[in-house]
Motif scaffolding. Structure first.
Motif, mmCIF file in Angstrom:
data_model
loop_
_atom_site.group_PDB
_atom_site.id
_atom_site.type_symbol
_atom_site.label_atom_id
_atom_site.label_comp_id
_atom_site.label_asym_id
_atom_site.label_seq_id
_atom_site.Cartn_x
_atom_site.Cartn_y
_atom_site.Cartn_z
ATOM 1 N N UNK A 128 12.588 -10.915 62.589
ATOM 2 C CA UNK A 128 12.745 -11.552 63.893
ATOM 3 C C UNK A 128 11.493 -11.444 64.754
ATOM 4 N N UNK A 129 10.787 -10.309 64.679
ATOM 5 C CA UNK A 129 9.507 -10.193 65.386
ATOM 6 C C UNK A 129 8.521 -11.214 64.834
ATOM 7 N N UNK A 130 8.486 -11.354 63.507
ATOM 8 C CA UNK A 130 7.575 -12.315 62.903
ATOM 9 C C UNK A 130 7.896 -13.747 63.280
ATOM 10 N N UNK A 131 9.183 -14.077 63.344
ATOM 11 C CA UNK A 131 9.568 -15.416 63.796
ATOM 12 C C UNK A 131 9.109 -15.658 65.228
ATOM 13 N N UNK A 132 9.270 -14.639 66.062
ATOM 14 C CA UNK A 132 8.859 -14.749 67.461
ATOM 15 C C UNK A 132 7.362 -14.996 67.580
ATOM 16 N N UNK A 133 6.572 -14.217 66.822
ATOM 17 C CA UNK A 133 5.122 -14.377 66.851
ATOM 18 C C UNK A 133 4.726 -15.759 66.342
ATOM 19 N N UNK A 134 5.329 -16.193 65.227
ATOM 20 C CA UNK A 134 4.999 -17.503 64.667
ATOM 21 C C UNK A 134 5.380 -18.632 65.621
ATOM 22 N N UNK A 135 6.552 -18.530 66.232
ATOM 23 C CA UNK A 135 7.035 -19.554 67.167
ATOM 24 C C UNK A 135 6.100 -19.673 68.371
#
Length: 322
Positions: free
Chosen positions: A81-88
């Motif tokens: 979820x942190x990675x999705x946030x960063x990518x988004x």
């Protein structure tokens, strides 16, 4: 821990609301019946990424771009979820994103990060190994690494807690799952900014008890990670900054087993027809564990459903349980 003012949190909310609306909070009758309490579920599973982390990434990346306008890319270590946030957030600012995950990470979270334009790299047998590798890459390649904990991430995540605590300012207790600590620090920040007396109790996996052991000892204690269901709580070593805030402001930390988390995931589905990933159901699992105690019985409590990003195969197995 630096605690943001209410004006700073409202400014963070303005950034978040450029990308998403506030999420709802509902009190579900079947959950209230199961708990013997008035429970208000904060539905962070209703964000554009299905998890609360998106708020922090939006605020962090906005501040980073203003500090470093020539920046071309970022990297991060994550279980999902942190990675999705960063990518988004990186995609919204035209930045490249390189995301590192452990081997055996969630297939569907990995797919979600790739769909957001991130380059995904699998390395390490657990999150700690992955983070250590990503830190070396950031140093060697001169890239900006987005940490798991940072005041800007906390301010962003705190916007969700502002929504809940403004809507229900008389909550007696909130239960907050702990991965690397941004969620519980955000709850602390919002409570303090609003001047409320709500108790804040953290929730860890009993198969990843580092933060609970650290709270008991008053110092950082590492612990092995064996959780299968609650990957968002799979922390082996507490983050120093978040631990300082937890030691100062948290009222307690409780631990829940994978079986308790699986039961909570089933209960969320049957009582609300909402999907909860393991970490997303941890607060409800803790409330069920404490339902006969004075903390919960007859009280008004807040439960963040922090995310719904669970692989279909795993959820199918969990639904088949009792």
């Amino acid at each position: 821990m630096y605690l943001p003012t209410i004006a700073e949190l409202d400014a963070a909310a303005a950034i978040v609301y450029q990308a998403m609306p506030p999420t709802p909070q509902y009190s579900w009758p079947l959950l209230n019946q199961a708990l013997g309490a008035e429970a208000w579920v904060k539905h962070e599973n209703h964000t554009p990424l299905g998890a609360f982390k998106v708020r922090g990434g939006l605020v962090y990346m906005d501040a980073l771009r203003r500090r470093e306008p020539e920046l071309r890319g970022v990297l991060a270590a994550t279980r999902g979820n942190h990675g999705q946030s960063v990518a988004f957030a990186a995609q919204r600012h035209g930045l490249a994103a390189k995301i590192f995950v452990p081997f055996g990470n969630s297939i569907e979270k990995n797919a979600a990060m790739r769909s957001l334009g991130a380059e995904l790299i699998e390395v390490g047998m657990d999150f700690q190994e992955t983070r250590e590798h990503a830190t070396r890459v950031a140093r060697d390649e001169g890239l900006h690494m987005v940490p798991s904990w940072h005041p800007d991430l906390v301010a962003g995540v705190a916007t969700g807690w502002l929504e809940l605590l403004r809507a229900q300012p008389d909550l007696d207790l909130v239960l907050v799952p702990i991965g690397q600590g941004s969620g519980i620090c955000a709850a602390i920040a919002a409570r303090q900014a609003l001047g409320l007396k709500t108790k804040i109790v953290g929730v860890v996996s009993s198969h990843a008890p580092a933060y609970q052991l650290s709270l008991r000892a008053g110092k950082s204690i590492a612990a092995p990670v064996t959780t299968v269901v609650a990957d968002g709580l799979a922390c082996r070593q507490p983050d120093p900054a978040s631990l300082d805030a937890i030691l100062e402001f948290a009222d307690d930390i409780v631990a829940v087993s994978d079986d308790e988390v699986a039961h909570a995931m089933r209960l969320y589905y049957r009582a609300t027809h909402n999907l909860a990933e393991g970490a997303g159901a941890a607060a409800l699992a803790a409330a069920m564990q404490l339902r006969a105690s004075a903390l919960v019985t007859g009280r008004k409590i807040g439960l963040p459903l922090t995310g719904g990003n669970v692989d279909a195969g795993l959820f199918r197995q969990i639904l088949q349980g009792p």
